[in-house]
Motif scaffolding. Sequence first.
Motif, PDB file in Angstrom:
ATOM      1  N   CYS A  58      50.768  34.368   1.686  1.00  0.00           N
ATOM      2  CA  CYS A  58      50.279  34.764   2.835  1.00  0.00           C
ATOM      3  C   CYS A  58      48.728  34.944   3.171  1.00  0.00           C
ATOM      4  O   CYS A  58      48.291  35.647   3.674  1.00  0.00           O
ATOM      5  CB  CYS A  58      50.906  35.985   3.427  1.00  0.00           C
ATOM      6  SG  CYS A  58      52.691  35.932   3.645  1.00  0.00           S
ATOM      7  N   LYS A  59      48.243  34.113   2.279  1.00  0.00           N
ATOM      8  CA  LYS A  59      46.437  34.392   2.314  1.00  0.00           C
ATOM      9  C   LYS A  59      46.088  33.988   3.613  1.00  0.00           C
ATOM     10  O   LYS A  59      44.756  34.630   3.846  1.00  0.00           O
ATOM     11  CB  LYS A  59      46.242  33.269   1.357  1.00  0.00           C
ATOM     12  CG  LYS A  59      46.293  33.635  -0.238  1.00  0.00           C
ATOM     13  CD  LYS A  59      45.714  32.707  -1.435  1.00  0.00           C
ATOM     14  CE  LYS A  59      46.008  32.786  -2.740  1.00  0.00           C
ATOM     15  NZ  LYS A  59      45.461  31.856  -3.587  1.00  0.00           N
ATOM     16  N   PRO A  60      46.398  32.993   4.482  1.00  0.00           N
ATOM     17  CA  PRO A  60      45.648  33.103   5.850  1.00  0.00           C
ATOM     18  C   PRO A  60      45.819  34.338   6.617  1.00  0.00           C
ATOM     19  O   PRO A  60      44.734  34.969   7.374  1.00  0.00           O
ATOM     20  CB  PRO A  60      46.518  31.991   6.451  1.00  0.00           C
ATOM     21  CG  PRO A  60      46.845  30.997   5.427  1.00  0.00           C
ATOM     22  CD  PRO A  60      47.170  32.036   4.297  1.00  0.00           C
ATOM     23  N   ILE A  61      47.109  34.891   6.324  1.00  0.00           N
ATOM     24  CA  ILE A  61      47.284  36.311   7.412  1.00  0.00           C
ATOM     25  C   ILE A  61      46.289  37.258   6.706  1.00  0.00           C
ATOM     26  O   ILE A  61      45.816  38.076   7.224  1.00  0.00           O
ATOM     27  CB  ILE A  61      48.653  36.559   7.252  1.00  0.00           C
ATOM     28  CG1 ILE A  61      49.256  35.648   8.011  1.00  0.00           C
ATOM     29  CG2 ILE A  61      48.833  38.041   7.921  1.00  0.00           C
ATOM     30  CD1 ILE A  61      49.069  35.385   9.307  1.00  0.00           C
ATOM     31  N   ILE A  62      46.180  37.318   5.275  1.00  0.00           N
ATOM     32  CA  ILE A  62      45.376  38.271   4.749  1.00  0.00           C
ATOM     33  C   ILE A  62      43.877  38.328   5.092  1.00  0.00           C
ATOM     34  O   ILE A  62      42.952  39.271   5.288  1.00  0.00           O
ATOM     35  CB  ILE A  62      45.315  38.160   3.034  1.00  0.00           C
ATOM     36  CG1 ILE A  62      46.951  38.784   2.478  1.00  0.00           C
ATOM     37  CG2 ILE A  62      44.286  39.143   2.620  1.00  0.00           C
ATOM     38  CD1 ILE A  62      47.257  38.562   1.176  1.00  0.00           C
ATOM     39  N   THR A  63      43.456  36.991   5.232  1.00  0.00           N
ATOM     40  CA  THR A  63      42.021  36.735   5.671  1.00  0.00           C
ATOM     41  C   THR A  63      41.841  37.193   7.117  1.00  0.00           C
ATOM     42  O   THR A  63      40.822  37.620   7.417  1.00  0.00           O
ATOM     43  CB  THR A  63      41.755  35.151   5.678  1.00  0.00           C
ATOM     44  OG1 THR A  63      42.143  34.789   4.054  1.00  0.00           O
ATOM     45  CG2 THR A  63      40.365  34.900   5.962  1.00  0.00           C
ATOM     46  N   VAL A  64      42.910  36.947   7.994  1.00  0.00           N
ATOM     47  CA  VAL A  64      42.781  37.250   9.260  1.00  0.00           C
ATOM     48  C   VAL A  64      42.415  38.893   9.599  1.00  0.00           C
ATOM     49  O   VAL A  64      41.841  39.530  10.392  1.00  0.00           O
ATOM     50  CB  VAL A  64      43.829  36.670  10.070  1.00  0.00           C
ATOM     51  CG1 VAL A  64      43.947  37.348  11.472  1.00  0.00           C
ATOM     52  CG2 VAL A  64      43.737  35.419  10.268  1.00  0.00           C
ATOM     53  N   VAL A  65      43.439  39.340   8.709  1.00  0.00           N
ATOM     54  CA  VAL A  65      43.510  40.892   8.778  1.00  0.00           C
ATOM     55  C   VAL A  65      42.000  41.538   8.179  1.00  0.00           C
ATOM     56  O   VAL A  65      41.731  42.583   8.626  1.00  0.00           O
ATOM     57  CB  VAL A  65      44.751  41.558   8.022  1.00  0.00           C
ATOM     58  CG1 VAL A  65      44.719  43.057   7.794  1.00  0.00           C
ATOM     59  CG2 VAL A  65      45.862  41.119   8.754  1.00  0.00           C
ATOM     60  N   ALA A  66      41.641  40.923   7.104  1.00  0.00           N
ATOM     61  CA  ALA A  66      40.430  41.359   6.663  1.00  0.00           C
ATOM     62  C   ALA A  66      39.269  40.999   7.429  1.00  0.00           C
ATOM     63  O   ALA A  66      38.427  42.105   7.663  1.00  0.00           O
ATOM     64  CB  ALA A  66      40.244  40.631   5.184  1.00  0.00           C
ATOM     65  N   ILE A  67      39.568  39.879   8.237  1.00  0.00           N
ATOM     66  CA  ILE A  67      38.137  39.839   9.194  1.00  0.00           C
ATOM     67  C   ILE A  67      38.324  40.859  10.417  1.00  0.00           C
ATOM     68  O   ILE A  67      37.119  41.460  10.914  1.00  0.00           O
ATOM     69  CB  ILE A  67      38.072  38.446   9.737  1.00  0.00           C
ATOM     70  CG1 ILE A  67      38.014  37.318   8.615  1.00  0.00           C
ATOM     71  CG2 ILE A  67      37.237  38.209  10.934  1.00  0.00           C
ATOM     72  CD1 ILE A  67      38.026  35.951   9.015  1.00  0.00           C
ATOM     73  N   TYR A  68      39.271  40.964  11.022  1.00  0.00           N
ATOM     74  CA  TYR A  68      39.231  41.799  12.153  1.00  0.00           C
ATOM     75  C   TYR A  68      39.449  43.175  11.664  1.00  0.00           C
ATOM     76  O   TYR A  68      38.639  44.022  12.709  1.00  0.00           O
ATOM     77  CB  TYR A  68      40.688  41.509  12.819  1.00  0.00           C
ATOM     78  CG  TYR A  68      40.608  40.391  13.955  1.00  0.00           C
ATOM     79  CD1 TYR A  68      40.028  40.274  14.988  1.00  0.00           C
ATOM     80  CD2 TYR A  68      41.242  38.933  13.208  1.00  0.00           C
ATOM     81  CE1 TYR A  68      39.994  39.300  15.785  1.00  0.00           C
ATOM     82  CE2 TYR A  68      41.228  37.929  14.049  1.00  0.00           C
ATOM     83  CZ  TYR A  68      40.459  37.804  15.205  1.00  0.00           C
ATOM     84  OH  TYR A  68      40.297  36.845  15.934  1.00  0.00           O
ATOM     85  N   SER A  69      39.821  43.753  10.828  1.00  0.00           N
ATOM     86  CA  SER A  69      39.792  45.095  10.533  1.00  0.00           C
ATOM     87  C   SER A  69      38.256  45.254   9.912  1.00  0.00           C
ATOM     88  O   SER A  69      37.654  46.562  10.218  1.00  0.00           O
ATOM     89  CB  SER A  69      40.521  45.411   9.229  1.00  0.00           C
ATOM     90  OG  SER A  69      40.364  44.677   8.104  1.00  0.00           O
ATOM     91  N   PHE A  70      37.432  44.520   9.327  1.00  0.00           N
ATOM     92  CA  PHE A  70      36.289  44.509   8.952  1.00  0.00           C
ATOM     93  C   PHE A  70      35.208  44.812  10.465  1.00  0.00           C
ATOM     94  O   PHE A  70      34.467  45.544  10.554  1.00  0.00           O
ATOM     95  CB  PHE A  70      35.671  43.536   8.319  1.00  0.00           C
ATOM     96  CG  PHE A  70      34.257  43.441   7.858  1.00  0.00           C
ATOM     97  CD1 PHE A  70      33.736  44.388   6.641  1.00  0.00           C
ATOM     98  CD2 PHE A  70      33.259  42.772   8.504  1.00  0.00           C
ATOM     99  CE1 PHE A  70      32.441  44.495   6.297  1.00  0.00           C
ATOM    100  CE2 PHE A  70      31.776  43.029   8.107  1.00  0.00           C
ATOM    101  CZ  PHE A  70      31.481  43.801   7.054  1.00  0.00           C
ATOM    102  N   LEU A  71      35.625  43.823  11.225  1.00  0.00           N
ATOM    103  CA  LEU A  71      34.961  43.872  12.568  1.00  0.00           C
ATOM    104  C   LEU A  71      35.293  45.019  13.226  1.00  0.00           C
ATOM    105  O   LEU A  71      34.322  45.654  13.799  1.00  0.00           O
ATOM    106  CB  LEU A  71      35.294  42.699  13.390  1.00  0.00           C
ATOM    107  CG  LEU A  71      34.755  41.260  12.732  1.00  0.00           C
ATOM    108  CD1 LEU A  71      35.154  40.089  13.838  1.00  0.00           C
ATOM    109  CD2 LEU A  71      33.059  41.122  12.594  1.00  0.00           C
TER     110      LEU A  71
END
Length: 295
Positions: A213-226
């Motif tokens: 689930c690396k793509p979902i991890i990346t999406v969550v990381a981006i949106y939580s960071f922003l």
Amino acid sequence: MTGLPIAVSPPLAPVRHPHPPRVRPTLTWMDAIAYGILLVGSAGFLLPIVFLLTGSLLNHSTAISGRLHLWPNQWDFHNYPAAAGQMHFTQALANTIFVSTLCVVGQIASASLVGFGFATFKFPGRDALFLIMLATLMLPAQTTIVPQYLMFRDFGWVNTYWPLIAPAWLGSPFFIFLFRQAFMQIPDELIEAARLDGATWFRIYRQLMLPLCKPIITVVAIYSFLGAWNDYLAPLVYINNPIHDTLSLALAGFKGEYGVSRPGYLLAATTLTMLPCLIIFSFTQRFVSRAVQSN
């Protein structure tokens, strides 16, 4: 008895088929209209950013004249170091990176673990509990700010970073939903095979589910960071010491002090605050597109 000579035919040369000519797609009038609409829409979105960048380089006399300058005649690069010094940009940047990084780690760890539980384990009331969790998405954050403040005040966390970081380690309903949907797409046979090999549930979660689930991890990381980077309400409520200000608080204080007298400084400070988000999103947007296509 002598055998007759047998004629051996030479091997056939491979038949080379010529490459078919590349056919260029024809541009229809519908495609031209679509491209025109996209160009106009892109220009509408980019125009404010262009004015922000050019306005941050206006000298003081041109900035206070009130005229619209898309391309100023004189550039004043002194606005950036002056604005960074007045708003204590380095300290605010370090504070924001610290808070945002811990929020990203907390959201990934907590949301993925809860999503793994909802997707893997079957227990009574699981679906009802999941629906109740999703229903909290309809509650505005402003409705819970007073109870949260009273709770964090009793904990002694006011004027610290704990009220900004701790909620991220309890999981966001939307991110939990994303992880649950991603985990449910993984075949049950993989989990059963791992269980037969003696893997524990935590090992399955860590070494099997998360790498898939690396793509979902990346999406969550981006949106939580922003979200943590641009958060203004929570730091405004809980942070009282200017040393602990994040970039959003520092920019708001800078606007109140220099927003009218030095508009070039304000635009430069806004650009400095926004620039890291633009850089991060420009390098990671392909991961977001990949995650959307995979789901």
